[in-house]
Design an enzyme around this catalytic site. Structure first.
Site, PDB file in Angstrom:
ATOM      1  CB  SER A  58     -34.007  40.739  58.438  1.00  0.00           C
ATOM      2  OG  SER A  58     -33.653  41.848  57.640  1.00  0.00           O
ATOM      3  CB  VAL A  81     -31.116  44.989  53.505  1.00  0.00           C
ATOM      4  CG1 VAL A  81     -30.147  44.667  52.383  1.00  0.00           C
ATOM      5  CG2 VAL A  81     -31.985  46.164  53.161  1.00  0.00           C
ATOM      6  N   GLY A  86     -19.716  35.286  54.242  1.00  0.00           N
ATOM      7  CA  GLY A  86     -18.960  34.089  53.900  1.00  0.00           C
ATOM      8  C   GLY A  86     -19.397  32.843  54.660  1.00  0.00           C
ATOM      9  CB  THR A  87     -20.804  32.153  57.789  1.00  0.00           C
ATOM     10  OG1 THR A  87     -21.839  33.115  58.072  1.00  0.00           O
ATOM     11  CG2 THR A  87     -19.453  32.732  58.159  1.00  0.00           C
ATOM     12  CG  HIS A  89     -25.705  34.297  60.197  1.00  0.00           C
ATOM     13  ND1 HIS A  89     -25.764  33.762  61.453  1.00  0.00           N
ATOM     14  CD2 HIS A  89     -26.463  35.411  60.219  1.00  0.00           C
ATOM     15  CE1 HIS A  89     -26.522  34.529  62.214  1.00  0.00           C
ATOM     16  NE2 HIS A  89     -26.960  35.534  61.492  1.00  0.00           N
ATOM     17  CG  PHE A 114     -41.096  38.830  51.637  1.00  0.00           C
ATOM     18  CD1 PHE A 114     -40.760  38.458  52.927  1.00  0.00           C
ATOM     19  CD2 PHE A 114     -40.185  38.558  50.622  1.00  0.00           C
ATOM     20  CE1 PHE A 114     -39.556  37.830  53.212  1.00  0.00           C
ATOM     21  CE2 PHE A 114     -38.972  37.934  50.892  1.00  0.00           C
ATOM     22  CZ  PHE A 114     -38.656  37.569  52.192  1.00  0.00           C
ATOM     23  NE  ARG A 128     -32.576  42.851  43.013  1.00  0.00           N
ATOM     24  CZ  ARG A 128     -31.479  42.877  42.253  1.00  0.00           C
ATOM     25  NH1 ARG A 128     -30.516  43.767  42.499  1.00  0.00           N
ATOM     26  NH2 ARG A 128     -31.336  42.034  41.259  1.00  0.00           N
TER      27      ARG A 128
HETATM   28  N1  RBF Z   1     -29.704  41.468  59.979  1.00  0.00           N
HETATM   29  C1  RBF Z   1     -30.113  42.009  58.815  1.00  0.00           C
HETATM   30  O1  RBF Z   1     -31.225  42.574  58.745  1.00  0.00           O
HETATM   31  N2  RBF Z   1     -29.331  41.939  57.694  1.00  0.00           N
HETATM   32  C2  RBF Z   1     -28.133  41.307  57.680  1.00  0.00           C
HETATM   33  O2  RBF Z   1     -27.464  41.290  56.638  1.00  0.00           O
HETATM   34  C3  RBF Z   1     -27.690  40.700  58.893  1.00  0.00           C
HETATM   35  N3  RBF Z   1     -26.509  40.026  58.925  1.00  0.00           N
HETATM   36  C4  RBF Z   1     -26.142  39.412  60.080  1.00  0.00           C
HETATM   37  C5  RBF Z   1     -24.974  38.650  60.104  1.00  0.00           C
HETATM   38  C6  RBF Z   1     -24.594  37.986  61.284  1.00  0.00           C
HETATM   39  C7  RBF Z   1     -23.345  37.153  61.280  1.00  0.00           C
HETATM   40  C8  RBF Z   1     -25.398  38.106  62.441  1.00  0.00           C
HETATM   41  C9  RBF Z   1     -25.046  37.368  63.738  1.00  0.00           C
HETATM   42  C10 RBF Z   1     -26.560  38.849  62.415  1.00  0.00           C
HETATM   43  C11 RBF Z   1     -26.953  39.504  61.252  1.00  0.00           C
HETATM   44  N4  RBF Z   1     -28.122  40.256  61.215  1.00  0.00           N
HETATM   45  C12 RBF Z   1     -28.521  40.813  60.053  1.00  0.00           C
HETATM   46  C13 RBF Z   1     -28.894  40.538  62.460  1.00  0.00           C
HETATM   47  C14 RBF Z   1     -30.077  39.608  62.717  1.00  0.00           C
HETATM   48  O3  RBF Z   1     -31.151  39.918  61.845  1.00  0.00           O
HETATM   49  C15 RBF Z   1     -30.536  39.823  64.180  1.00  0.00           C
HETATM   50  O4  RBF Z   1     -30.858  41.174  64.390  1.00  0.00           O
HETATM   51  C16 RBF Z   1     -29.493  39.409  65.184  1.00  0.00           C
HETATM   52  O5  RBF Z   1     -29.045  38.097  64.933  1.00  0.00           O
HETATM   53  C17 RBF Z   1     -30.018  39.497  66.630  1.00  0.00           C
HETATM   54  O6  RBF Z   1     -31.148  38.651  66.800  1.00  0.00           O
END
Ligand code: RBF
Length: 168
Positions: A58, A81, A86-87, A89, A114, A128
């Site tokens: 995303s 999505v 747990g962080t 982030h 969106f 959803r």
């Molecule tokens: N991208 C998503 O679209 N959905 C997520 O739930 C998601 N969780 C992530 C959790 C962590 C810890 C990291 C580092 C990245 C996550 N990403 C997730 C990826 C993020 O959107 C992106 O593609 C990467 O960080 C690379 O730029």
């Protein structure tokens, strides 16, 4: 935020609008539902040749949405999505994506739907995603809202055209 209170949008005469969908790839099953719902909405609206691009996560949605918005599309729809872990982030990703997509839309004047789910659990996201048994269909909703907004913008610049708020 619940899906209660969503409007029944009436969108007509939009078959000639150019629409692009950009979709992340994390959480495959949920994403499959969102993309299917988005394509179904486009088909229902008579929009036959949408562009569909995939990005890794995303976080990458805004930069590609911006490139599409500068390429003559009447609306862009962003699908993703993000599931809370747990962080902290989750907060950073959700805020960055929401702000980034808002900025693209306001800076370019192109509506950006969106369709990014931000959920505590995968179960909430599946509910959803417009899948069999889901109670909401957020990919479909995001397309319909973006196309309705593109039609409204067109009716502002071309008020004689049928289908907008000036000439319903
Ligand atoms: N991208 C998503 O679209 N959905 C997520 O739930 C998601 N969780 C992530 C959790 C962590 C810890 C990291 C580092 C990245 C996550 N990403 C997730 C990826 C993020 O959107 C992106 O593609 C990467 O960080 C690379 O730029």
């Amino acid at each position: 935020m619940s899906g209660k209170g969503a409007p029944e949008l009436s969108v007509r005469n939009v078959g000639d609008l150019r629409i692009a969908v950009v979709a992340a790839q994390w959480h495959e099953k949920v994403m499959d539902g969102l993309v299917d719902g988005a394509l179904r909405a486009l088909h229902d609206l008579g929009i036959s040749e949408p562009t569909l691009l995939r990005v890794p996560g995303s976080w990458e949605l805004p930069v590609v949405a911006k490139a599409l918005a500068g390429r003559g599309y009447d609306a862009v729809v962003a699908l993703g999505v993000v599931i809370r872990g747990g962080t902290p982030h989750f907060e950073y990703v959700c805020q960055g994506v929401a702000q980034g997509l808002t900025q693209v839309s306001v800076d370019t004047g192109v509506p950006v739907g969106f369709g990014v789910l931000t959920c505590d659990t995968e179960e909430q996201a599946l509910d959803r995603a417009g899948l069999a048994g889901s109670s909401e269909d957020k990919g479909h909703e995001a397309v319909t809202a973006a196309v309705a907004t593109a039609a409204t913008l067109r009716s502002v610049s071309e008020p004689w055209r049928q289908g907008g708020p000036h000439n319903p």
